[in-house]
Scaffold this motif. Structure first.
Motif, PDB file in Angstrom:
ATOM      1  N   LEU A  88       9.101  13.535 170.285  1.00 23.41           N
ATOM      2  CA  LEU A  88      10.095  13.666 171.348  1.00 23.41           C
ATOM      3  C   LEU A  88      11.158  14.704 171.010  1.00 23.41           C
ATOM      4  O   LEU A  88      11.607  15.462 171.884  1.00 23.41           O
ATOM      5  CB  LEU A  88      10.738  12.305 171.616  1.00 23.41           C
ATOM      6  N   TRP A  89      11.567  14.754 169.737  1.00 25.42           N
ATOM      7  CA  TRP A  89      12.632  15.692 169.368  1.00 25.42           C
ATOM      8  C   TRP A  89      12.185  17.146 169.546  1.00 25.42           C
ATOM      9  O   TRP A  89      12.992  18.032 169.847  1.00 25.42           O
ATOM     10  CB  TRP A  89      13.102  15.446 167.934  1.00 25.42           C
ATOM     11  N   LEU A  90      10.859  17.395 169.410  1.00 25.85           N
ATOM     12  CA  LEU A  90      10.360  18.756 169.579  1.00 25.85           C
ATOM     13  C   LEU A  90      10.364  19.147 171.057  1.00 25.85           C
ATOM     14  O   LEU A  90      10.638  20.303 171.398  1.00 25.85           O
ATOM     15  CB  LEU A  90       8.945  18.864 168.999  1.00 25.85           C
ATOM     16  N   ALA A 129       8.655  32.385 165.995  1.00 26.61           N
ATOM     17  CA  ALA A 129       9.492  31.445 165.235  1.00 26.61           C
ATOM     18  C   ALA A 129       9.247  30.015 165.709  1.00 26.61           C
ATOM     19  O   ALA A 129       9.174  29.079 164.894  1.00 26.61           O
ATOM     20  CB  ALA A 129      10.964  31.815 165.382  1.00 26.61           C
ATOM     21  N   PHE A 130       9.102  29.832 167.024  1.00 27.15           N
ATOM     22  CA  PHE A 130       8.826  28.495 167.551  1.00 27.15           C
ATOM     23  C   PHE A 130       7.450  28.017 167.092  1.00 27.15           C
ATOM     24  O   PHE A 130       7.267  26.831 166.777  1.00 27.15           O
ATOM     25  CB  PHE A 130       8.891  28.494 169.072  1.00 27.15           C
ATOM     26  N   TRP A 185       4.273  24.381 163.624  1.00 24.58           N
ATOM     27  CA  TRP A 185       3.395  24.110 162.470  1.00 24.58           C
ATOM     28  C   TRP A 185       4.103  23.213 161.459  1.00 24.58           C
ATOM     29  O   TRP A 185       3.515  22.233 160.967  1.00 24.58           O
ATOM     30  CB  TRP A 185       3.002  25.430 161.798  1.00 24.58           C
ATOM     31  N   ALA A 186       5.356  23.548 161.142  1.00 24.49           N
ATOM     32  CA  ALA A 186       6.102  22.766 160.151  1.00 24.49           C
ATOM     33  C   ALA A 186       6.311  21.333 160.623  1.00 24.49           C
ATOM     34  O   ALA A 186       6.179  20.375 159.833  1.00 24.49           O
ATOM     35  CB  ALA A 186       7.451  23.436 159.871  1.00 24.49           C
ATOM     36  N   ALA A 187       6.619  21.150 161.915  1.00 23.30           N
ATOM     37  CA  ALA A 187       6.849  19.804 162.446  1.00 23.30           C
ATOM     38  C   ALA A 187       5.579  18.971 162.404  1.00 23.30           C
ATOM     39  O   ALA A 187       5.604  17.790 162.018  1.00 23.30           O
ATOM     40  CB  ALA A 187       7.384  19.903 163.879  1.00 23.30           C
ATOM     41  N   PHE A 227      -4.635  20.347 160.226  1.00 25.63           N
ATOM     42  CA  PHE A 227      -4.352  19.918 161.599  1.00 25.63           C
ATOM     43  C   PHE A 227      -3.214  20.748 162.184  1.00 25.63           C
ATOM     44  O   PHE A 227      -3.295  21.225 163.326  1.00 25.63           O
ATOM     45  CB  PHE A 227      -3.986  18.431 161.604  1.00 25.63           C
ATOM     46  N   ALA A 228      -2.143  20.935 161.411  1.00 24.21           N
ATOM     47  CA  ALA A 228      -0.998  21.713 161.882  1.00 24.21           C
ATOM     48  C   ALA A 228      -1.392  23.162 162.139  1.00 24.21           C
ATOM     49  O   ALA A 228      -0.974  23.771 163.136  1.00 24.21           O
ATOM     50  CB  ALA A 228       0.130  21.641 160.860  1.00 24.21           C
ATOM     51  N   THR A 229      -2.225  23.731 161.273  1.00 27.32           N
ATOM     52  CA  THR A 229      -2.669  25.119 161.437  1.00 27.32           C
ATOM     53  C   THR A 229      -3.506  25.275 162.693  1.00 27.32           C
ATOM     54  O   THR A 229      -3.360  26.261 163.431  1.00 27.32           O
ATOM     55  CB  THR A 229      -3.470  25.566 160.208  1.00 27.32           C
ATOM     56  N   ALA A 230      -4.383  24.305 162.965  1.00 29.02           N
ATOM     57  CA  ALA A 230      -5.231  24.362 164.161  1.00 29.02           C
ATOM     58  C   ALA A 230      -4.388  24.337 165.429  1.00 29.02           C
ATOM     59  O   ALA A 230      -4.637  25.088 166.384  1.00 29.02           O
ATOM     60  CB  ALA A 230      -6.223  23.206 164.156  1.00 29.02           C
ATOM     61  N   ARG A 231      -3.365  23.469 165.455  1.00 24.79           N
ATOM     62  CA  ARG A 231      -2.523  23.378 166.651  1.00 24.79           C
ATOM     63  C   ARG A 231      -1.675  24.654 166.810  1.00 24.79           C
ATOM     64  O   ARG A 231      -1.472  25.133 167.925  1.00 24.79           O
ATOM     65  CB  ARG A 231      -1.591  22.159 166.542  1.00 24.79           C
TER      66      ARG A 231
END
Length: 319
Positions: A7-9, A54-55, A60-62, A72-76
């Motif tokens: 939600l925060w994102l 930057a977003f 990715w970091a989130a 998983f983060a890299t794929a998204r």
């Protein structure tokens, strides 16, 4: 509708868009009705691209932090980048239509900025509604994916056939309807949409331009939004990549307006991209095309069309 984003994102994304629009409007108000030069357009285009990257890094970091899975983060993040690039490239064709509209109505360059800002606001609102509706439809009815795919395939073929032809704006049914309904002045009155002639309130040509730009936004949203669902069905990634691609539309218009004639083959490249994306959606249940391969195809087609355009620029007569 399930999404990978906390939600925060979502809240941060909304805040970034509000700040970005405030900055754009502040620059517009500060500069006033003055032509936007190539260097200024280039600088702002680079700024908006930098904000988008930057977003993506923040996304990715989130996701890496919440899932603990870097793959998983890299794929998204790759899905975001591919969707952003796809929507940015399709926006180029949108910009060429804007250029045609502005040329047809002989809109002074100083007045084009306000029209484009209104177009950006309309595009963001419209795409948000259409993306959320599309995500809901896909979640409820998987077969809608095939409808999107067939639509993109047909659109790509039509775009290929129409590439290189000068659209006849005077035959536009929306323009004919507007002229029939509204009394229109033959002269501009600054940046006003309404003026008075002989004591009668009439529309200025700038209002006609805004109406056609809005119609163009609708048409291109219908074309481009199904395309990004072939990359990902996550509503957050679809919405954010789409909106970030639209945010820099005003600056990108003035940037491309100066070099539009050099990339005369770009419409053919965009047609091929739509055909590829449409085919990808039609075969999704039989053949899974990796996201990196989709990105490679889109980039290769864009670069190829641009290089071929530059190679043939010397033999193509000036528009």
């Amino acid at each position: 509708m399930q999404t990978v984003a906390p939600l925060w994102l979502w809240a941060l994304f909304v805040a970034i868009v509000i700040v970005a629009l405030w900055i754009d409007f502040s620059v517009l108000k500060r500069d006033g009705p003055r032509d936007t030069g190539f260097r200024q357009a280039l600088n702002w285009s680079l700024i908006w691209v930098g904000v988008s990257f930057a977003f993506n890094a923040l996304l990715w970091a989130a996701l890496w932090h919440t899932s603990g899975d870097s793959a998983f983060a890299t794929a998204r993040a790759l899905e975001f980048f591919t969707g952003y690039l796809l929507e940015k490239s399709l926006a180029v064709d949108n910009i060429f239509v804007f250029l045609m509209i502005f040329s047809y109505f002989a809109v002074p360059a100083a007045y084009q900025k306000r029209v484009l800002m209104i177009g950006v606001l309309g595009a963001i609102a419209l795409r948000a509604v259409m993306i959320l509706l599309g995500a809901w439809l896909l979640a409820q009815f998987h077969w809608v994916l095939y409808v999107f795919g067939a639509f993109l395939l047909i659109t790509g073929v039509k775009m290929w056939r129409a590439a290189g032809e000068e659209p006849a704006l005077e035959d536009n049914p929306a323009l004919r309807l507007l002229k029939r309904v509204l009394p229109v002045s033959a002269q501009y009155d600054g940046e006003r949409f309404w003026t008075r002639e002989n004591g009668v309130r009439v529309a200025t040509p700038l209002l006609m331009v805004v109406a056609l730009v809005a119609l163009t936004d609708v048409v291109f949203a219908v074309d481009s939004i199904p395309a990004i669902f072939a990359i990902t069905t996550d509503p957050f990634i679809v919405l954010t990549s789409n909106v970030f691609a639209v945010l820099g539309l005003r600056a990108m218009y003035f940037l491309l307006a100066a070099v539009a004639a050099r990339f005369h083959l770009l419409s053919y490249g965009l047609a091929l991209i739509l055909v590829f994306i449409g085919t990808k959606m039609l075969i999704v249940d039989f053949i899974q095309i990796p996201i990196w391969l989709s990105l490679g195809v889109v980039v290769s087609i864009l670069i190829g069309a641009m290089l071929l355009s530059l190679r043939g620029a010397g033999t193509k007569p000036a528009a």
